[in-house]
Every structure is written in structure tokens, then in C-alpha cells.
Design a protein around this motif. Structure first.
Motif, PDB file in Angstrom:
ATOM      1  N   ALA A 383      47.361  34.181  29.888  1.00 53.22           N
ATOM      2  CA  ALA A 383      46.536  33.331  29.032  1.00 53.22           C
ATOM      3  C   ALA A 383      45.067  33.459  29.395  1.00 53.22           C
ATOM      4  CB  ALA A 383      46.980  31.876  29.160  1.00 53.22           C
ATOM      5  N   GLU A 384      44.789  34.215  30.447  1.00 50.53           N
ATOM      6  CA  GLU A 384      43.396  34.380  30.872  1.00 50.53           C
ATOM      7  C   GLU A 384      43.035  35.858  30.893  1.00 50.53           C
ATOM      8  OE1 GLU A 384      41.928  31.256  33.831  1.00 50.53           O
ATOM      9  OE2 GLU A 384      43.946  31.714  34.542  1.00 50.53           O
ATOM     10  N   ALA A 385      41.740  36.126  30.953  1.00 50.99           N
ATOM     11  CA  ALA A 385      41.255  37.506  30.940  1.00 50.99           C
ATOM     12  C   ALA A 385      41.846  38.286  32.117  1.00 50.99           C
ATOM     13  CB  ALA A 385      39.735  37.513  31.022  1.00 50.99           C
ATOM     14  N   PRO A 386      42.097  39.576  31.900  1.00 51.82           N
ATOM     15  CA  PRO A 386      42.643  40.375  33.005  1.00 51.82           C
ATOM     16  C   PRO A 386      41.697  40.340  34.204  1.00 51.82           C
ATOM     17  CG  PRO A 386      42.429  41.682  30.969  1.00 51.82           C
ATOM     18  CD  PRO A 386      41.850  40.341  30.690  1.00 51.82           C
ATOM     19  N   GLY A 387      42.272  40.321  35.370  1.00 46.89           N
ATOM     20  CA  GLY A 387      41.438  40.328  36.578  1.00 46.89           C
ATOM     21  C   GLY A 387      41.022  38.945  37.045  1.00 46.89           C
ATOM     22  N   THR A 388      41.390  37.883  36.288  1.00 48.55           N
ATOM     23  CA  THR A 388      41.050  36.527  36.721  1.00 48.55           C
ATOM     24  C   THR A 388      41.735  36.233  38.044  1.00 48.55           C
ATOM     25  OG1 THR A 388      40.900  35.826  34.422  1.00 48.55           O
ATOM     26  CG2 THR A 388      41.057  34.083  36.064  1.00 48.55           C
ATOM     27  N   LYS A 389      40.947  35.676  38.983  1.00 46.06           N
ATOM     28  CA  LYS A 389      41.492  35.439  40.323  1.00 46.06           C
ATOM     29  C   LYS A 389      42.061  34.033  40.443  1.00 46.06           C
ATOM     30  CE  LYS A 389      39.500  38.974  43.030  1.00 46.06           C
ATOM     31  NZ  LYS A 389      38.738  39.693  42.029  1.00 46.06           N
ATOM     32  N   HIS A 390      42.850  33.851  41.484  1.00 51.49           N
ATOM     33  CA  HIS A 390      43.371  32.521  41.774  1.00 51.49           C
ATOM     34  C   HIS A 390      42.235  31.583  42.157  1.00 51.49           C
ATOM     35  CE1 HIS A 390      47.523  33.257  41.258  1.00 51.49           C
ATOM     36  NE2 HIS A 390      47.661  34.088  42.284  1.00 51.49           N
ATOM     37  N   TYR A 391      42.490  30.311  41.972  1.00 54.56           N
ATOM     38  CA  TYR A 391      41.553  29.275  42.387  1.00 54.56           C
ATOM     39  C   TYR A 391      41.492  29.224  43.911  1.00 54.56           C
ATOM     40  CZ  TYR A 391      39.985  24.505  43.407  1.00 54.56           C
ATOM     41  OH  TYR A 391      39.327  23.413  43.905  1.00 54.56           O
ATOM     42  N   TYR A 392      40.322  28.904  44.445  1.00 53.37           N
ATOM     43  CA  TYR A 392      40.257  28.526  45.859  1.00 53.37           C
ATOM     44  C   TYR A 392      39.238  27.411  45.999  1.00 53.37           C
ATOM     45  CZ  TYR A 392      36.072  31.462  46.230  1.00 53.37           C
ATOM     46  OH  TYR A 392      34.819  32.007  46.060  1.00 53.37           O
ATOM     47  N   LEU A 393      39.420  26.603  47.010  1.00 51.23           N
ATOM     48  CA  LEU A 393      38.654  25.350  47.122  1.00 51.23           C
ATOM     49  C   LEU A 393      37.141  25.564  47.109  1.00 51.23           C
ATOM     50  CD1 LEU A 393      38.384  22.301  47.640  1.00 51.23           C
ATOM     51  CD2 LEU A 393      38.635  22.788  50.071  1.00 51.23           C
ATOM     52  N   ALA A 394      36.678  26.555  47.866  1.00 49.50           N
ATOM     53  CA  ALA A 394      35.234  26.704  48.037  1.00 49.50           C
ATOM     54  C   ALA A 394      34.539  27.286  46.802  1.00 49.50           C
ATOM     55  CB  ALA A 394      34.951  27.571  49.257  1.00 49.50           C
ATOM     56  N   GLN A 395      35.321  27.588  45.762  1.00 46.74           N
ATOM     57  CA  GLN A 395      34.788  28.206  44.552  1.00 46.74           C
ATOM     58  C   GLN A 395      33.575  27.469  43.968  1.00 46.74           C
ATOM     59  OE1 GLN A 395      37.637  28.172  41.254  1.00 46.74           O
ATOM     60  NE2 GLN A 395      37.892  30.346  41.649  1.00 46.74           N
ATOM     61  N   ARG A 396      33.723  26.157  43.805  1.00 49.55           N
ATOM     62  CA  ARG A 396      32.677  25.341  43.211  1.00 49.55           C
ATOM     63  C   ARG A 396      31.421  25.348  44.078  1.00 49.55           C
ATOM     64  NH1 ARG A 396      33.891  20.427  39.457  1.00 49.55           N
ATOM     65  NH2 ARG A 396      35.674  21.499  38.634  1.00 49.55           N
TER      66      ARG A 396
END
Lengths: 534, 409
Positions: A383-396
């Protein structure tokens, strides 16, 4: 009254409904989804955030365990950015039977859930707060999933594929002609406009509210709302999912999801999916269970308590039995066979992790009834663009810091400080939803979900929304008061130490400093479920 | 990873106490002058919730905290904000590597050893503008940042050759002189020894090394811990012999009293004993006079001076003992600064990207000094003295030097 037509009409904007709508639109049906609140407004938005590995069910419900591990692998591919690859552990605390770990390992092997027992030091060195007397540790592929992110990704994908999503639209009745549902009467809760949507197939994915829809078709469907209470601790006390290694029980899991860690849950049947206050004993119980995992657990800040209602389906109620495999945790109810009314299928039971599979089973049945053969492709199509990475906490933090480093002045000030939501995000959220309800903005951006629970961001966001949507001052005051009441509701069971001080400060800011009590009659403001504005 | 151990975990988890009241941000000298620093609340308890030990993260604005510690002091709810920021910076440096510049500024001792050996020649490069320009461009030390001059004769050398006035003093003191006294300002150490001996103390200087604070504030926790442990081992025999540790640098003594435990996370009886038995020179003198009901007489000094208590002195929780003693000098008139911070905060203001911030913080103080036009500025912290002197052209000395001058002859 204006009319619309859609081939498949999905009721419910939670995980199940969105998955069903995605499945239907991907099979080429003209699809429309109705939700009386906001996305993830019901049970999906009130879940603990665990993407099951299946470990929890290997002993008690092997079928569910197999579903979970299969769907766990699929969801990681189709909604990666909503999922954090935390891993999970089953741990034997001094309060648990050490022998259960052997039963557990054998059951994992039998059900194909990867499980590996490692030296306890591997986990205890990583998670410094855990009980040092934990005697066995088994690693499983659990993960954390943010249900707001997940539902937003699905909704975005559905719309991109041409389906319609109508929020704040309530079903007020079904049009039944010749023993078949042929349309749905709908009310727009923001405008009070009523209209009819004609359809060939209604998929009832309203979870704990499914009985209400079934009743509109003259059927009696006993869905017992099962209240599950959980508590978000202010920080991530652990960075990996920690399960008690014992048979499924209340308060047996701690999930790091986003900035918080969630301890859950209880499981209590309640009368209504709209009224289920949290009892003090539940809070006490959950915090005590936390102590087994993390000694001193009660001293950490418990930020918010909330409850969701599981749609527990009782097939024997009403004297009718179902042809479906009753050992499964979810089931498709065919109202044609059951109540003699066609064109309506209801999904009952199930869990967040298996939402896609539930949707597949539901739309398979819909295809059968519509006499068409269309294969399900949801498992293979992200459902997301190819290559989208997993979430991680420090992202924001990363994102904000990197943009901040490029500017000498604060060009994009932070509106919600706790969850690091900058003004640009707030504006984008309001622009997209055109909703003046701050709770919608919260679900879109996490605004107001941190330690101060809206204390310092609500008035800022309210001001921005007021300007963008040309609200009257009265309207804006009411919106603000509604949001605050909803935030304060979640703190009421946790008023000691930190949270008590926090609530006192927040209430003083709004009630005394800003004089909110003088501008709106707070007693008149309706809370959950619809957050309806006057 | 050793940067965060279990005791710094307690520091980081104190973010639980924050109710966002903003008192820390309102008191922060850095946030007041620059948008580069989002403020102690933001980079402390707020961002702490978004930090993740295992994931790489770009976490740079916390490096704009100058470590003055006022946030932790004013917090009504006990959030260890400054400590949390020090840990966050160390974690970031541990991940990204410590810049060469920080490594240099973190090591006053080896630099001092070379510098004093080759003085006065070693002072030349720092006075050469083209070289300073090159230093700024290559390693990021600001070309205008004032540096002290190396001295030819170290304090320790002087001490060994000086004839003690008092060998069997009533009080036994081990003097923690710190790097600045040894390599740059032996005159401060001489004054300390003179005053202590005058008031009947037996003074010893133990083997000692840099307190570790420069390394700690430049993000090298592991290396700073080694220095701390070495100091503890060297000082403990004196503690067992009932000596007390007295220091003349408020930052070194704060490291011994507080940072070893609360920032570096050292635990155990030794580090607690060191903390309990360490005193600032004026704190010690004030106690001594009270304890022994001394009423010391000083010579008349007709002078008008200006006293700036360094910001980190507040974290000692001892008030401003220097003012109590200065007040006893007949003829001396002194103004006490009401500025929060001179700006430099150790090595912070020497860095190219922070120099202007430090100057802007210091403006309040510099304006006060300018208004009073004192003959000299008194300040207990060496880096503050050098910074103040560099930006006001008023000679800056340690207040103990004035006390030593005022002793009856």
C-alpha cells in the motif's frame, strides 16, 4: 434526496473496513466506505499496538497463531512505515511457571512461529529495566504497529485506487427490496444532510457495533463488546515487545509503540460499545502486572488509560448456529442464509494483525454471492511506495533536527512539543481533512498525545484551524473544549504524582488563564463517540 | 555501549517528571539569545522520549546546551535536564565520533604539559591572527576566542620548593588545583596555599589529574570516567587520613561533588566519600571561620572591584561564600554581578559555531562591568575569567588572590 451508487459499500473505517475496501477496490469493484467518526475512531484506534507473531496464541488457539504469523509477514511488506521491527520476547518472570516455556517452544514449532530461546543476558543487557530475576527468554518476530498510521496508509491507498471514503457519515437505515439490501440511508453528521447510496453488496465491518447494522436488516446478531483496558506509560520503558511466558492472561504484555509503552490488557464483557468506563481496579491490576516485568513499574509515569471494545461474537445467541468454522477467531456472517436477507455480509471477531486475511475472506464471500470470480491481490501489493522503510522511534526527531540544522531561525515552529509536530504538519492535516475537530487532527498527526495531553498545543492548533477554516469564535471555543475534555478523560484514572500536577497545570491554563469556562458551557459538550459539533 | 549505564538511565527517565511548565526554558541563557538551541525542555525531557538507543539519529541541537545547569536548578519537579543533555550529547558523539576540536579542548592536561615546557614560545601561535584564522577553518576554534597564556613554571613545581608555613595545621587539606592553576595561573594556587596556611591548615597536593569535566562536556564519557576513577583512587588515601579536598575552580569541584555520580554515573562508597568531602575554597573558609569562631582581620585595600559568581557555582548549593569573606576587607567596595552567565561555559564559547552565542549571552555582564568600570573583575572560574578579560579588557582574577593580598603582613 440525492442518490449515489456503488457496487460494494463498506461500513466501518477501522482496520477491518479499510482492509475490506482495499480488497474490494483492488478486485475492481466500485467501492465506497462509510465511517460515522474518523478513521480508526473505534477499536482500531484503541488497540495496544502489537503486531502479533502468533506466539500469544500457539498454545490456546493454534489456528489464530498460524493466521497471525502469516499476516505478520505480509503486513510488514504492505504497510511498512506503520510497523516498527521491535522483535518480541516471551519471558518467564518469578511469578510464572518455568515449565510453560517448554510447552510454548513446542507449540511454536508445531504452528510455524519462529521462536528461539536465548541466554537471558542477551535480553537483560539490552533492556536494563526488566526484572533481573527473569529466568527464561524466548525471541519471536512480534512487532509494533501504529494503528493510526496503518489506517491512514490504507485510506490513502484506497482513495488513490478510486474508492470513496466518507467520514462522519452514519448509517441510519438499510433499503431492503425483495429480501435484499439494495441501498443504505446515510446521514452526514456534520451537515445533517441525509441521502441514499444504492449498492449491490454491503460489507458490515463495524466491529463491536455490527449488531446495530444487522438489526437494521431485521437480523439478531449478538456481538458482545469486550472491553480491553490498557495504559500508556510516558516513555518507552522497553524497546522490544515483552510478553509474559504463560497462557494468555490479562496484563501480560508490554508493547513499545511510538514514544510510549503500552501495558495491556483487561478483558471484560460490557453492555454497550459506547459506554464502558474504566474501573480503578483495572488500572491497579495492570500496574501491578507491570511490576512483574519491571520492578518499580508503578513509579514511572502512567500517561493515559483507555479502553477499546473487542467485537466478541457469540454464535449460539439467538438460537442459531453458523456454518462457518467456529474455532476461527473471525467469521463471515451471511445474512442471506441466516436471516433471509441478501446483499449483506457481516465480519465478526478477528484481530488487528489479521485484518487483511479477514478482508480477503469477506470479499471472497462477496464475490461468491455476486457470482463473479476475482482473485485477491492484497497480500502481494504494498500500500506504500516501493522502498518505504519501517518506522523507527527517532524518525521524527531526525526529520526535525535535520530541517532545523538548515535554518538559523525557527521557520517551522513546533506546535505539539511532546510529539514534535511542526506547524507545517498541522496545516497539512487540516488542509487534507477540512475538519475542525481537533481529535481528527490528533489522529492524523499525533498532536496532543504526549505527556501534557494537549496542554500546550491545543490552543495553538485551535488558532491555526480557526484561521484556516474560518470558524466563528464560538465554534472554535467549543472545538477546543471538546478536545480538552477528551484528553482529560484519559487522565482521570491516573491522577497521582506527575499526571495530577500535569492536569492541574493544564486546567489552570485553559480554565483560569484563558477563561474557557466563561466562553463555553463545558457541561454541554458531548464526548465520545461522534464528537459532533453543534 | 557504556555511555548510558544504569545510573544515567535514571537521569534520562527523570523526563517522566516534566509537566512542560517552561520554567527551564525561561531561565536558559542560551535559548534567550539564539534559535539554534530549542531550549532545555525541548532537547531534554521532550526529545528524550524520541531517542532510541539502537537507531542512528541526527540529534545535534542538544550540542548547543552550554551545560550551565540552571535548568536543573530551577525545575520545580526534579527533572535532571542539564544532566540528561550531557548524556544525550555523549551518546550522539559516541555514535558519530568526537570531532578533533572537541578532543583537543577536552584535554587541557597534555596540552598544558607541552605548552609549559615550551613557554613562552608556545604562546606565540595563539597570538598570530593568520594561524587563528587557519585554526577556525580547519578545526573550528573561533579566531577571536581568548586563550590564556602558558606559564614557564608549573604550580606543582613551585609547591614542592615552597617552605610551608604550617606543617602541623589543625585542619588537613588536600588542594585540588586543577589544570588551569598548574599550567596557566600558578598565582591562583599560590594564593590558595598562602591563605590556607595562614589560617592554620596543613596543605598537601595529592597526585591528581584533570577532573574530566572538559572531556565530559565535549562528549567523551568513557575517557572522562577513566580520569574520574584515577582521581578517586589518588585522593582516597587522603580522605582516609581525614583530609578534606579543597578546590579553587568551581567547575573542577563540581565534577568531584556532583558530576562523577550524576552525569558520569559512577557508583560506590569511594565516589560518595569524595563528593561529601570536597569543598570550594570559599565554602571551606566560611565554614572554618564559623566553626572556629575566627574573626579574621584583613589589611585595608582601597579598591573598587566587580564580582561575577560563575553560573555553575549555583549547582554547589552554597550561596556566594566569596562575598561573605570579601566583605571583611576594609576599604574594598565590590559590586556583585546580576548576570546569569558570562557565556563561555568552559570550552563552549571557544567553538566557531558557538562563539557568537556566547558573546551575546555575555553582553549583559559586559555591560554591567562597563557601567561600574571596576579596577578588576573577580570570578571563581578560570574559563570565565579569560572570557571576561578577553571581552572587557578588564583584568580578571580569582577572588582568593585578593584575599591573599589582604592578609596581614
Amino acid at each position: 434526496m440525492r442518490k449515489q451508487f456503488t457496487e460494494v459499500l463498506v461500513i466501518g473505517g477501522g482496520a477491518t473496513g479499510l482492509s475490506a475496501a482495499r480488497d474490494a477496490v483492488m478486485r475492481g469493484f466500485k467501492t465506497l466506505l462509510l465511517e460515522k467518526g474518523d478513521l480508526a475512531h473505534g477499536t482500531s484506534g484503541r488497540y495496544h499496538g502489537l503486531l502479533h507473531s502468533g506466539g500469544r496464541y500457539v498454545v490456546s488457539d493454534p489456528h489464530s497463531a498460524r493466521d497471525c504469523i502469516a499476516e505478520n509477514r505480509i503486513l510488514r511488506k504492505i504497510i511498512p512505515s506503520a510497523i516498527e521491527n521491535t522483535d518480541g520476547w516471551f519471558v518467564t518472570t518469578p511469578e510464572d511457571d518455568p515449565a510453560y516455556a517448554d510447552t510454548f517452544l513446542a507449540a511454536c514449532k508445531a504452528q510455524g512461529v519462529p521462536a528461539e530461546e536465548l541466554n537471558v543476558d542477551v535480553l537483560l543487557n539490552k533492556e536494563r529495566l526488566l526484572n533481573q530475576r527473569i529466568s527464561r527468554t524466548i525471541r519471536v518476530p512480534d512487532a509494533a504497529c501504529d494503528s493510526f498510521d496503518a489506517t491512514h496508509i490504507l485510506a490513502h491507498d484506497i482513495k488513490a485506487r478510486g474508492a470513496k471514503v466518507l467520514l462522519r457519515h452514519e448509517v441510519i437505515g438499510l433499503e431492503i427490496r425483495r429480501q435484499k439490501v439494495c441501498g443504505v440511508n446515510v446521514r452526514n453528521l456534520l451537515t445533517d444532510e441525509e441521502f441514499l447510496i444504492e449498492t449491490s453488496m454491503v460489507l458490515n465491518c463495524s466491529g463491536a457495533w455490527a449488531g446495530n447494522i444487522a438489526a437494521m436488516a431485521g437480523g439478531f446478531l449478538k456481538v458482545t463488546p469486550g472491553k480491553g483496558t490498557m495504559i500508556a506509560m510516558n516513555t518507552r520503558l522497553v524497546n522490544t515487545v515483552v510478553n509474559r511466558c504463560k497462557l494468555p492472561h490479562d496484563g501480560d504484555i508490554l508493547v513499545p509503540v511510538g514514544t510510549v509503552s503500552v501495558i495491556g490488557t483487561t478483558d471484560i464483557p460490557v453492555e454497550s460499545p459506547d459506554q464502558y468506563p474504566i474501573e480503578d481496579w483495572e488500572v491497579e491490576f495492570l500496574l501491578n502486572e507491570g511490576e512483574a516485568l519491571i520492578p518499580g513499574f508503578k513509579k514511572f509515569r502512567a500517561l493515559r488509560a483507555w479502553a477499546g471494545v473487542r467485537p466478541l461474537y457469540d454464535p449460539t445467541a439467538g438460537g442459531k448456529t453458523e456454518s462457518r468454522d467456529l474455532t476461527r477467531s473471525h467469521a463471515v456472517i451471511d445474512h442471506q442464509a441466516r436471516d433471509g436477507v441478501g446483499g449483506l455480509l457481516t465480519m465478526v471477531g478477528g484481530k488487528f494483525t489479521t485484518m487483511r486475511l479477514m478482508a480477503q475472506d469477506l470479499v471472497d464471500e462477496a464475490c461468491k454471492q455476486l457470482r463473479t470470480k476475482r482473485p485477491c491481490t492484497t497480500a502481494e501489493t504494498p500500500a506504500e511506495a516501493p522502498g518505504t522503510k519501517h518506522y523507527y522511534l527517532a524518525q521524527r526527531l531526525n526529520r526535525w533536527e535535520q530541517s532545523h540544522a538548515q535554518h538559523t531561525a525557527l521557520t517551522d515552529p513546533i506546535i505539539c512539543e511532546c510529539e514534535l509536530v511542526p506547524e507545517s504538519k498541522v496545516r497539512a492535516g487540516i488542509e487534507a481533512s477540512q475538519s475542525k475537530i481537533l481529535n481528527d487532527l490528533r489522529r492524523d498527526t499525533r498532536l496532543g498525545m504526549g505527556p501534557c495531553q494537549g496542554g500546550f498545543c491545543a490552543y495553538r492548533a485551535n488558532g491555526i484551524a480557526c484561521g484556516m477554516l474560518a470558524q466563528t469564535p464560538e465554534d472554535a471555543h467549543t472545538t477546543l473544549a471538546q478536545f480538552l475534555q477528551e484528553r482529560w478523560k484519559g487522565q482521570r484514572n491516573l491522577l497521582w504524582d506527575h499526571n495530577l500536577r500535569q492536569l492541574e497545570l493544564d486546567q489552570n491554563i485553559y480554565r483560569n488563564l484563558l477563561g474557557l469556562d466563561h466562553t463555553v458551557d463545558t457541561a454541554d459538550i458531548e464526548l465520545y463517540p461522534t464528537e459532533k459539533t453543534a | 555501549m557504556t555511555v548510558i549505564d544504569i545510573s544515567s538511565l535514571e537521569t534520562t527517565l527523570s523526563s517522566d517528571q516534566c509537566i512542560k511548565c517552561n520554567i527551564c526554558t525561561a531561565s536558559c541563557p542560551v535559548a534567550a539569545v539564539t534559535d539554534k538551541f530549542p531550549g532545555p525542555k525541548a532537547v531534554g525531557p521532550q526529545m528524550q522520549r524520541l531517542r532510541q538507543p539502537s537507531a542512528p539519529s541526527y540529534d545535534k541541537s542538544v550540542d548547543f546546551c552550554n551545560g550551565c545547569g540552571v535548568c536543573s536548578l530551577v525545575c520545580p519537579h526534579g527533572v535532571q535536564i542539564a544532566e540528561m543533555n550531557a548524556v544525550a550529547r555523549a551518546v550522539q558523539m559516541d555514535r558519530d565520533g568526537v570531532p578533533l576540536r572537541n578532543k583537543m579542548l577536552g584535554r587541557p592536561e597534555p596540552l598544558g604539559k607541552i605548552g609549559t615546557l615550551t613557554a613562552p614560545f608556545s604562546n606565540l601561535p595563539l597570538a598570530l591572527p593568520p594561524l587563528r584564522w587557519a585554526m577556525e577553518k580547519t578545526i573550528g576554534i573561533h579566531r577571536k576566542a581568548p586563550f590564556p597564556s602558558f606559564t614557564g613554571k608549573r604550580f606543582r613545581k613551585w609547591f614542592k620548593s615552597h617552605a610551608p608555613e604550617n606543617l602541623i595545621g589543625r585542619r588537613k587539606v588536600v588542594y585540588f588545583h586543577g589544570c588551569s592553576t598548574n599550567y596557566y595561573e600558578p598565582r591562583v594556587g599560590k594564593a590558595v596555599v598562602k591563605v590556607l596556611e595562614h589560617f592554620g591548615c596543613k596543605v598537601s597536593i595529592a597526585e591528581q589529574n584533570c577532573c574530566g569535566l572538559p572531556m565530559q562536556s565535549n562528549g567523551e564519557f568513557d575517557a572522562a570516567r577513566e580520569l574520574a576513577k584515577s582521581n578517586i583512587a589518588k585522593l582516597m588515601p587522603y580522605i582516609r587520613e581525614n583530609y578534606v579536598i579543597v578546590g579553587s575552580s568551581t567547575s573542577c569541584t563540581l565534577a568531584l561533588k556532583h558530576d562523577y555520580q550524576n552525569i558520569l554515573g559512577l557508583q560506590g562508597r569511594d565516589v560518595e566519600m569524595i563528593a561529601k568531602n570536597t569543598f570550594d575554597i570559599f565554602e571551606f573558609l566560611d565554614d572554618l571561620f564559623t566553626e572556629q569562631t575566627l574573626n579574621p582581620q584583613f589589611r585595608r585595600i582601597k579598591d573598587a572591584v566587580f564580582y561575577h559568581p560563575p553560573c555553575q557555582q549555583r549547582s554547589h548549593f552554597m550561596g556566594q561564600p566569596a562575598t561573605k569573606i570579601l566583605r571583611r576587607i576594609p576599604g574594598l567596595s565590590f559590586e556583585v554581578s546580576t548576570a546569569d552567565c558570562c557565556g563561555v561555559a568552559g570550552t563552549y564559547g571557544l567553538k566557531a559555531e558557538k562563539y557568537q552565542i556566547s558573546r551575546d549571552i555575555g553582553e549583559t555582564l559586559f555591560a554591567q562591568i562597563d557601567r561600574h568600570s571596576p579596577s578588576r573583575v573577580l570570578c571563581d572560574s578560570e574559563t570565565c575569567r579569560w572570557w571576561i578579560e578577553g571581552h572587557t579588557d578588564v583584568e580578571s582574577i580569582h577572588p582568593i588572590e585578593l584575599i591573599a593580598d589582604a592578609l596581614p603582613r
